[in-house]
Design a protein around this motif. Structure first.
Motif, PDB file in Angstrom:
ATOM      1  N   ASP A 166       0.827  -1.209   0.000  1.00 21.28           N
ATOM      2  CA  ASP A 166       0.000   0.000   0.000  1.00 21.28           C
ATOM      3  C   ASP A 166       0.860   1.257   0.000  1.00 21.28           C
ATOM      4  OD1 ASP A 166      -2.344  -1.493   0.032  1.00 21.28           O
ATOM      5  OD2 ASP A 166      -2.380  -1.595   2.218  1.00 21.28           O
ATOM      6  N   ALA A 167       1.953   1.226   0.763  1.00 23.56           N
ATOM      7  CA  ALA A 167       2.838   2.395   0.801  1.00 23.56           C
ATOM      8  C   ALA A 167       3.475   2.641  -0.560  1.00 23.56           C
ATOM      9  CB  ALA A 167       3.920   2.191   1.861  1.00 23.56           C
ATOM     10  N   ASP A 168       3.882   1.584  -1.233  1.00 24.95           N
ATOM     11  CA  ASP A 168       4.529   1.745  -2.534  1.00 24.95           C
ATOM     12  C   ASP A 168       3.548   2.207  -3.605  1.00 24.95           C
ATOM     13  OD1 ASP A 168       7.102   1.137  -1.739  1.00 24.95           O
ATOM     14  OD2 ASP A 168       6.894  -0.999  -2.129  1.00 24.95           O
ATOM     15  N   VAL A 169       2.350   1.633  -3.629  1.00 26.72           N
ATOM     16  CA  VAL A 169       1.402   2.006  -4.679  1.00 26.72           C
ATOM     17  C   VAL A 169       0.968   3.460  -4.524  1.00 26.72           C
ATOM     18  CG1 VAL A 169      -0.831   1.397  -3.599  1.00 26.72           C
ATOM     19  CG2 VAL A 169      -0.494   1.074  -6.061  1.00 26.72           C
ATOM     20  N   ALA A 170       0.986   3.974  -3.306  1.00 26.23           N
ATOM     21  CA  ALA A 170       0.645   5.392  -3.104  1.00 26.23           C
ATOM     22  C   ALA A 170       1.657   6.296  -3.794  1.00 26.23           C
ATOM     23  CB  ALA A 170       0.578   5.702  -1.611  1.00 26.23           C
ATOM     24  N   ARG A 171       2.920   5.861  -3.866  1.00 22.81           N
ATOM     25  CA  ARG A 171       3.959   6.640  -4.574  1.00 22.81           C
ATOM     26  C   ARG A 171       3.946   6.337  -6.067  1.00 22.81           C
ATOM     27  NH1 ARG A 171       9.030   5.215  -3.537  1.00 22.81           N
ATOM     28  NH2 ARG A 171       8.493   3.286  -2.474  1.00 22.81           N
ATOM     29  N   TYR A 172       3.833   5.052  -6.400  1.00 25.65           N
ATOM     30  CA  TYR A 172       3.972   4.652  -7.797  1.00 25.65           C
ATOM     31  C   TYR A 172       2.793   5.086  -8.663  1.00 25.65           C
ATOM     32  CZ  TYR A 172       7.622   1.465  -6.038  1.00 25.65           C
ATOM     33  OH  TYR A 172       8.739   0.932  -5.445  1.00 25.65           O
ATOM     34  N   PHE A 173       1.590   5.136  -8.082  1.00 25.17           N
ATOM     35  CA  PHE A 173       0.414   5.415  -8.905  1.00 25.17           C
ATOM     36  C   PHE A 173       0.543   6.731  -9.668  1.00 25.17           C
ATOM     37  CE2 PHE A 173      -3.799   5.899 -10.395  1.00 25.17           C
ATOM     38  CZ  PHE A 173      -4.368   4.631 -10.422  1.00 25.17           C
ATOM     39  N   PRO A 174       0.795   7.854  -8.993  1.00 28.79           N
ATOM     40  CA  PRO A 174       0.919   9.104  -9.766  1.00 28.79           C
ATOM     41  C   PRO A 174       2.171   9.141 -10.640  1.00 28.79           C
ATOM     42  CG  PRO A 174       1.404   9.490  -7.446  1.00 28.79           C
ATOM     43  CD  PRO A 174       0.879   8.098  -7.543  1.00 28.79           C
ATOM     44  N   GLN A 175       3.208   8.381 -10.279  1.00 30.34           N
ATOM     45  CA  GLN A 175       4.435   8.397 -11.065  1.00 30.34           C
ATOM     46  C   GLN A 175       4.289   7.623 -12.373  1.00 30.34           C
ATOM     47  OE1 GLN A 175       7.113   6.896  -7.999  1.00 30.34           O
ATOM     48  NE2 GLN A 175       7.999   8.927  -7.727  1.00 30.34           N
ATOM     49  N   PHE A 176       3.545   6.532 -12.354  1.00 35.99           N
ATOM     50  CA  PHE A 176       3.445   5.683 -13.542  1.00 35.99           C
ATOM     51  C   PHE A 176       2.150   5.863 -14.324  1.00 35.99           C
ATOM     52  CE2 PHE A 176       6.806   3.505 -11.257  1.00 35.99           C
ATOM     53  CZ  PHE A 176       7.642   3.069 -12.278  1.00 35.99           C
ATOM     54  N   SER A 177       1.054   6.120 -13.642  1.00 36.82           N
ATOM     55  CA  SER A 177      -0.225   6.211 -14.339  1.00 36.82           C
ATOM     56  C   SER A 177      -0.302   7.474 -15.190  1.00 36.82           C
ATOM     57  CB  SER A 177      -1.374   6.216 -13.330  1.00 36.82           C
ATOM     58  OG  SER A 177      -2.612   6.386 -13.999  1.00 36.82           O
ATOM     59  N   LEU A 178      -0.922   7.339 -16.352  1.00 35.94           N
ATOM     60  CA  LEU A 178      -1.163   8.499 -17.209  1.00 35.94           C
ATOM     61  C   LEU A 178      -2.522   9.130 -16.929  1.00 35.94           C
ATOM     62  CD1 LEU A 178       0.281   7.332 -20.667  1.00 35.94           C
ATOM     63  CD2 LEU A 178       1.329   8.836 -18.974  1.00 35.94           C
ATOM     64  N   ARG A 179      -3.225   8.621 -15.936  1.00 30.44           N
ATOM     65  CA  ARG A 179      -4.487   9.258 -15.549  1.00 30.44           C
ATOM     66  C   ARG A 179      -4.220  10.681 -15.056  1.00 30.44           C
ATOM     67  NH1 ARG A 179      -5.441   3.794 -14.056  1.00 30.44           N
ATOM     68  NH2 ARG A 179      -7.556   3.068 -14.560  1.00 30.44           N
ATOM     69  N   PRO A 180      -5.195  11.581 -15.209  1.00 35.15           N
ATOM     70  CA  PRO A 180      -5.029  12.937 -14.666  1.00 35.15           C
ATOM     71  C   PRO A 180      -4.767  12.878 -13.168  1.00 35.15           C
ATOM     72  CG  PRO A 180      -6.922  12.838 -16.146  1.00 35.15           C
ATOM     73  CD  PRO A 180      -6.471  11.430 -15.945  1.00 35.15           C
ATOM     74  N   LEU A 181      -4.048  13.860 -12.670  1.00 36.58           N
ATOM     75  CA  LEU A 181      -3.697  13.877 -11.253  1.00 36.58           C
ATOM     76  C   LEU A 181      -4.930  13.841 -10.348  1.00 36.58           C
ATOM     77  CD1 LEU A 181      -0.674  16.300 -10.779  1.00 36.58           C
ATOM     78  CD2 LEU A 181      -0.921  13.996  -9.838  1.00 36.58           C
ATOM     79  N   ALA A 182      -5.970  14.568 -10.714  1.00 35.90           N
ATOM     80  CA  ALA A 182      -7.173  14.605  -9.882  1.00 35.90           C
ATOM     81  C   ALA A 182      -7.784  13.207  -9.765  1.00 35.90           C
ATOM     82  CB  ALA A 182      -8.191  15.588 -10.456  1.00 35.90           C
ATOM     83  N   GLU A 183      -7.825  12.488 -10.876  1.00 40.38           N
ATOM     84  CA  GLU A 183      -8.369  11.127 -10.851  1.00 40.38           C
ATOM     85  C   GLU A 183      -7.480  10.209 -10.020  1.00 40.38           C
ATOM     86  OE1 GLU A 183      -9.513   7.459 -13.912  1.00 40.38           O
ATOM     87  OE2 GLU A 183      -8.993   9.442 -14.713  1.00 40.38           O
ATOM     88  N   SER A 184      -6.169  10.367 -10.148  1.00 40.07           N
ATOM     89  CA  SER A 184      -5.242   9.558  -9.362  1.00 40.07           C
ATOM     90  C   SER A 184      -5.439   9.799  -7.873  1.00 40.07           C
ATOM     91  CB  SER A 184      -3.795   9.872  -9.759  1.00 40.07           C
ATOM     92  OG  SER A 184      -3.538   9.501 -11.102  1.00 40.07           O
ATOM     93  N   ARG A 185      -5.636  11.071  -7.499  1.00 42.79           N
ATOM     94  CA  ARG A 185      -5.857  11.385  -6.087  1.00 42.79           C
ATOM     95  C   ARG A 185      -7.136  10.728  -5.567  1.00 42.79           C
ATOM     96  NH1 ARG A 185      -5.159  16.810  -7.775  1.00 42.79           N
ATOM     97  NH2 ARG A 185      -2.982  17.500  -7.703  1.00 42.79           N
ATOM     98  N   ASP A 186      -8.188  10.761  -6.383  1.00 43.90           N
ATOM     99  CA  ASP A 186      -9.454  10.149  -5.975  1.00 43.90           C
ATOM    100  C   ASP A 186      -9.289   8.639  -5.789  1.00 43.90           C
ATOM    101  OD1 ASP A 186     -10.692  12.613  -6.067  1.00 43.90           O
ATOM    102  OD2 ASP A 186     -11.591  12.302  -8.047  1.00 43.90           O
TER     103      ASP A 186
END
Length: 419
Positions: free
Chosen positions: A261-281
């Motif tokens: 869980d700790a890693d995916v919280a960092r990796y999600f915005p770094q790797f995903s091309l989803r908009p930042l707002a969607e990533s935060r949600d």
């Protein structure tokens, strides 16, 4: 076009040259930007994904990406981040590796004709024909040994038990010359890389200033590690490759699903091309219900589709659902073809009369007595349905007209292909 604030928010900036100048340049111009990939193997791995995705982000922001395959620098080997010298590869192996990674680069960055079309370059094209004397005169004279010794990548190796060969010491000059060439020939003014590349990048910036009289820029992202300090991109079996022949799409997907869980919280915005707002949600919903592992699943699906295609990603998801106890009857032909790479498989023209014999023939059980006992205990399913001693294998309808998936207990599977 100024993507720099977003990169900061995503945790993708470790160092930059004059951030105000770089931000202004990105805001006002379509900038040429490059990332290099040395062909030390015939496949890139997930550790290279961030570089590819950074090029893709720049392209989506209206800039011109250049993916560099290091056909020349790969012959030397970058000492950055390594405690000992790489094994040198021969020209034939390097050429093969370059050809393989070129196709992988083309999956994530858009090379189709257009205003911001990506370009694939190979530094062997402008380096191979230069003599040693020419290189020393045109490049070596502009970079002092004092500068090179001050770089972290050099200092760390000089203090190690393995030392640093002159071959690797010269790598910085080769990479600096790449930046100079691309600046002059392709109007590239930004080089990006992992934080261990900072010394190589700034050497190129200095060389461009001294030889071309131009301003160039550099940006590095943080080197990724897991929350336990281990290197990102490794699994229990070693590196996680982008080549499906080395790491299957299912195994690739599982690498992402298994992140903490700790890693995916960092990796999600770094790797995903989803908009930042969607990533935060998504991450907020994940934090509220982490046991669902929704962030891991979404990131796994997105990354697998990027690297292997949407069909392979769907098949990998089907494999995961089945191998973790799901109903196999709804799986597609592609799903079963993917399962065949993950579990023991047998091709048969006809099945035996008895279920116990089928389990022995497929080595699911070691003997008929063991098979009978396991069946009586309710421990055997075929195509999702529990079987009995008197169940005849021939009476079970093969899925898609050809597949029987045998399951013993919760984790032992065997796929029979009657096709």
């Amino acid at each position: 076009m100024n993507i720099l604030p977003e990169l900061h928010e995503r945790g993708l900036v470790h160092d930059t040259t004059a951030a105000d100048q770089l931000g202004s340049r990105l805001a006002d111009h379509s900038v040429g930007v490059y990332v290099g990939f040395d062909p030390t193997a015939d496949s890139l791995h997930v550790g290279h994904l961030l570089g590819q995705l950074m090029l893709r982000r720049m392209q989506l922001a209206g800039h011109r990406p250049f993916a560099l395959a290091g056909g020349a620098t790969g012959m030397v080997g970058d000492p950055s981040g390594r405690s000992e010298e790489r094994t040198l590869l021969d020209a034939e192996t390097l050429a093969h590796n370059v050809s393989r990674i070129e196709s992988q680069l083309q999956r994530l960055v858009d090379f189709s004709p257009g205003k911001f079309q990506a370009t694939l370059v190979n530094n062997a094209d402008w380096t191979a024909g230069i003599s040693a004397l020419e290189f020393l005169r045109d490049v070596g004279k502009h970079i002092t040994v004092n500068q090179m010794l001050a770089k972290d990548s050099v200092k760390s190796r000089l203090g190690s038990e393995h030392g640093l060969s002159y071959t690797e010491f010269s790598y910085m000059l080769l990479q600096a010359n790449d930046f100079r060439h691309l600046a002059g020939a392709r109007d590239v003014e930004l080089q990006m890389g992992g934080s261990d590349q900072w010394g190589n990048i700034t050497a190129g910036i200095d060389l461009i200033r001294k030889t071309l009289g131009r301003t160039a820029h550099g940006l590095t992202w943080p080197l990724l590690t897991r929350d336990d300090g281990t290197k990102f991109g490794k699994s229990a079996d070693g590196a996680v490759w982008l080549d499906p022949g080395r790491t299957s799409p299912y195994q690739f997907r599982q690498f992402w699903v298994q992140q903490s869980d700790a890693d995916v919280a960092r990796y999600f915005p770094q790797f995903s091309l989803r908009p930042l707002a969607e990533s935060r949600d998504i991450l907020a919903a994940h934090a509220a219900k982490p046991e669902a592992r929704e962030a891991q699943r979404l990131l796994a699906g997105e990354m697998t589709a990027m690297v292997h295609g949407k069909d392979a990603a769907r098949a990998a998801e089907e494999v995961a659902a089945i191998l973790f106890g799901g109903d196999p009857t709804g799986a597609s032909v592609a799903g079963f073809a993917a399962i065949a790479h993950e579990v023991p498989s047998t091709s048969m023209s006809a099945v035996p009369e008895e279920m116990s014999q089928l389990l022995v023939d497929t080595r699911v059980c070691g003997s008929k007595s063991e098979a009978r006992r396991t069946i009586q205990q309710g421990g055997v399913r075929v195509n999702g349905a529990q079987v009995a001693l008197d169940t005849r294998p021939a009476d079970i309808a093969p899925l898609h007209g050809r597949y029987l998936l045998v399951r013993r207990g919760k984790t032992t599977y065997h796929l029979i292909d009657l096709g």
